[in-house]
Design a protein around this motif. Structure first.
Motif, PDB file in Angstrom:
ATOM      1  N   ARG A  98       0.870  -1.185   0.000  1.00  0.00           N
ATOM      2  CA  ARG A  98       0.000   0.000   0.000  1.00  0.00           C
ATOM      3  C   ARG A  98       0.904   1.231   0.000  1.00  0.00           C
ATOM      4  NH1 ARG A  98      -2.372  -1.382   5.851  1.00  0.00           N
ATOM      5  NH2 ARG A  98      -1.839  -3.402   4.997  1.00  0.00           N
ATOM      6  N   HIS A 155      -1.703  -2.475  -4.573  1.00  0.00           N
ATOM      7  CA  HIS A 155      -2.741  -2.484  -3.538  1.00  0.00           C
ATOM      8  C   HIS A 155      -4.158  -2.431  -4.104  1.00  0.00           C
ATOM      9  CE1 HIS A 155      -2.191   1.615  -4.701  1.00  0.00           C
ATOM     10  NE2 HIS A 155      -3.140   2.064  -3.908  1.00  0.00           N
ATOM     11  N   GLN A 156      -4.293  -2.093  -5.408  1.00  0.00           N
ATOM     12  CA  GLN A 156      -5.620  -1.947  -6.002  1.00  0.00           C
ATOM     13  C   GLN A 156      -5.859  -2.864  -7.195  1.00  0.00           C
ATOM     14  OE1 GLN A 156      -5.388   2.245  -6.898  1.00  0.00           O
ATOM     15  NE2 GLN A 156      -6.552   2.802  -5.043  1.00  0.00           N
ATOM     16  N   LYS A 157      -4.787  -3.371  -7.801  1.00  0.00           N
ATOM     17  CA  LYS A 157      -4.922  -4.117  -9.057  1.00  0.00           C
ATOM     18  C   LYS A 157      -4.147  -5.427  -9.005  1.00  0.00           C
ATOM     19  CE  LYS A 157      -5.224   0.247 -11.631  1.00  0.00           C
ATOM     20  NZ  LYS A 157      -4.556   1.139 -12.585  1.00  0.00           N
ATOM     21  N   GLY A 195     -11.432  -4.882  -9.228  1.00  0.00           N
ATOM     22  CA  GLY A 195     -10.939  -3.918  -8.242  1.00  0.00           C
ATOM     23  C   GLY A 195     -11.781  -3.913  -6.978  1.00  0.00           C
ATOM     24  N   LYS A 251     -10.559  -4.586  -3.180  1.00  0.00           N
ATOM     25  CA  LYS A 251     -10.820  -3.550  -2.179  1.00  0.00           C
ATOM     26  C   LYS A 251     -11.517  -4.132  -0.952  1.00  0.00           C
ATOM     27  CE  LYS A 251     -12.681   1.153  -1.973  1.00  0.00           C
ATOM     28  NZ  LYS A 251     -13.477   2.161  -2.703  1.00  0.00           N
TER      29      LYS A 251
END
Length: 660
Positions: A327, A463-465, A494, A498
């Motif tokens: 992150r 952290h997102q993908k 995504g 998340k």
């Protein structure tokens, strides 16, 4: 020292007045009554002086009295004794100074005391260390809501003598709520645990991760008087994550005291609801990941052999989505550029997770465990570097693939706004531009030269993908990193990522700790290592029947070269070489020969560094130089980085008259 009678009576009068002013006698009576009531069994109501002193010390009354009794020292005497004498043996340069903490009366604090350990059976036969003897030590590291603490090192023993207290601010992240006192109900909704990491440091300075534990502190909200004692059983790490390594006695206390405590039913219900919510999110993500993997295999059966890693085990043996290990991490003022961040990560030690019986045990570490140990595997380095590059605003991904001979490896990739792809090797800090080879080009067409060591790539993530490589070949040299083309890279949802990765998840994923500034004095450490190396070289030459004459001026002239080497490692730019060469030419007379050997380490053990240097024939030739008018030189330069990581550059040199 004895006082004259009038001075002694005057001192007694001052202390007596101070005790009356603080109502110490009344507080002692309260503690006495409370101790008798709480801690003694009804059948034997006898209280010794030691018991009373212990109770007063635990409640901080003795500390309060000592703080109030201030004695003014003679300023001139302080000035006279300020210059420290060189020590003849290893001692602490300065006694530990207890820092005063400003406590905001409008905020809540959790006072966490570690009151010793027991049942560390691995150290059952550990002999009692003699005074002044260097021994293995335990250190406890804590992280809670952007605050980090470290205990004093204690000798390893079956019952280690931890006696430390840590004041944790509950509202550290929520500065906007500073005007109101947070109540028990609000604190119950703060689900951040206290992450505790136990590190063992051996007599050579090598660190080992012993245990990693997440303490649920909110049980104190239901405790009477806002105080509770907890016996925490620590489990091992990696392959020993089911084995107990010891027990810590911990006391939790709220400051200021809660006006109204919660019932234990409310807290246990809250914990159960949180666990159920987390478990449901993780279950749904697992269902989605299985479906995604089935679809990925249907594209091409050979995908089964690709390194597509969706989950990874942490040091406690818990399977977590790989995206949760990364992150955005901002280093504040500790690191200024992405390249400096890459250099910092590269000087952290590289060590594979230890395995009983050989083989490779893959273990990804939580960030706190990695930073406290100051070493880890390539995955830990890549996760940290990717997090720092994301913090610097770059589009960064961790790449999972292989190096030569099919060895699994992870590294970092950044995508420029002009679609430039750059690979970052987290273990060395090297950067490589990626220019894909077109397999459809004619045989005689000029192809870009491959400089990077990577062979295949299975997936990339941040952290997102998360993207799985679904191109016909997973060879890095032919990979096209067009992440918007789903025929080349299969993305994960995504929203699914998340749901299990912060922010937006209430999962068991630990928060990231902030980086800490270095506590190493670069100049002092450089000098210490240099002095030790001079002694080692002189002793080595003496064993060979050679005398040793040091040239201090030549040693000093080596400094610019060491600074230039570190600058080049950090920025990729070489500077100052002309001045260094000119200075050396002036220092070496006609008819003399100069030889120099630079070497780089990421530890500060002079004896270990010297042994490594002797294994190089070039360095050994300098250290064992024979000839006419031989003059030796050595220069050490320590460059410090956050987390007390350091790059140590050493240069040995000699000049002598050439005799044909």
């Amino acid at each position: 020292m004895s006082l004259p009678p009038e001075k002694a009576s005057e001192l007694k009068e001052i202390i007596h007045r101070q005790l009356l002013k603080m109502d110490v006698h009344g507080r002692i009576r309260e503690v006495l009554a409370e101790t008798v009531r709480e801690e003694l069994a009804p059948e034997h109501q006898q209280l010794s002086t030691e018991d009373l002193i212990k109770a007063l010390r635990q409640r901080g009354i003795i500390d309060d009295v000592m703080k109030e009794l201030k004695f003014v020292s003679d300023v001139n005497e302080t000035e006279r004794t300020s210059a420290p004498k060189p020590s003849t043996h290893f001692v602490e340069r300065e006694p530990p100074v207890l820092k005063k903490t400003n406590i905001d009366p409008t905020r809540r604090y959790l006072y966490l005391q570690v009151l010793g350990g027991k049942a560390f059976l691995e150290h059952l036969q550990e002999p009692e260390p003699l005074p002044g003897q260097i021994c293995s030590t335990f250190t406890l590291c804590l992280h809670f809501r952007n605050q980090r603490f470290r205990s004093k090192p204690v000798p390893c023993a079956c019952e280690p003598d931890f006696q430390d207290g840590f004041l944790l601010e509950i509202h550290k992240d929520s500065l906007g709520d500073g005007s109101k006192m947070v109540d028990a109900t609000t604190m119950l909704s703060i689900c951040d645990p206290v992450h505790m990491v136990l590190i063992k440091t051996d007599t050579f300075g090598e660190t080992t991760l012993v245990a990693s534990y997440f303490l649920e502190w909110r049980s104190v909200l239901a405790a009477e008087n806002g105080i509770t004692n907890v016996a925490v059983e620590l489990l091992g790490v990696g392959t020993e994550s089911k084995v107990s390594v010891g027990v810590l006695n911990i006391r939790l206390e709220m400051y200021p005291q809660l006006n109204k405590t919660l019932s234990s039913e409310i807290t246990s219900t809250q914990f159960t609801l949180e666990r159920q919510k987390t478990a449901e999110k993780e279950r749904l993500f697992l269902v989605y990941a299985k479906q995604w993997w089935r679809e990925y295999l249907q594209i091409r059966p050979t995908h089964n052999a690709r390194l597509v890693k969706i989950f990874a085990q942490d040091e406690n043996g818990v399977n977590r989505p790989v995206c949760s290990y990364v992150r955005p991490l901002r280093a504040g003022r500790l690191l200024d550029t992405p390249r400096q961040a890459a250099r910092f990560v590269s000087v952290l030690g590289h060590e594979r997770a230890p395995v009983i019986g050989g083989g490779r045990q893959e273990q990804w570490s939580t960030l706190l465990a990695f930073l406290c140990r100051s070493k880890g595997d390539c995955e830990d380095h890549a996760n940290l570097l990717c997090s720092l590059l994301l913090g610097f605003g770059l589009e960064a991904f961790v790449c999972v693939g292989t190096k030569a001979k099919g060895v699994p490896h992870t590294w970092v990739m950044t995508c420029g706004s002009d679609e430039t792809i750059t690979f970052w090797e987290s273990l060395t800090g090297h950067r490589y531009l990626h220019r894909p080879v077109n397999p459809d080009d004619p045989p005689l067409a000029e192809q870009p030269k491959l400089l990077y060591p990577y062979r295949t790539i299975g997936c990339i993530f941040n952290h997102q993908k998360f993207f799985g490589n679904c191109q016909p070949s997973d060879a890095v040299e032919v990979c096209v990193f067009d992440l918007h083309d789903e025929s080349k890279w299969k993305p994960m949802s995504g929203e699914a990522i998340k749901s299990v990765c912060p922010p937006g998840s209430t999962s068991s994923v630990p928060p990231f700790p902030p980086l800490c500034a270095s506590t190493i004095d670069a100049a002092v450490t450089s000098n210490e290592i240099e002095v030790q190396l001079r002694i080692l070289v002189s002793e080595h030459r003496k064993d060979l029947g050679l005398s040793t004459v040091w040239d201090d001026q030549l040693s000093y002239l080596l400094s610019p070269a060491l600074a230039a080497y570190e600058l080049e490692r950090t920025t990729g730019v070489s500077a100052g070489n002309e001045e260094f060469q000119d200075a050396v030419r002036r220092a070496v007379p006609d008819g003399h020969t100069f030889k120099g050997f630079p070497i780089h380490f990421v530890h500060r053990n002079a004896r270990r560094a010297f042994a490594t240097c002797l294994r190089s024939p070039f360095c050994e030739e300098i250290i064992c130089c024979r000839g006419d008018q031989v003059r030796l030189a050595v220069r050490v330069r320590v460059f410090t980085y956050p987390e007390s990581a350091c790059a140590v550059w050493i240069m040995f040199a000699c000049k002598y008259r050439s005799v044909l």
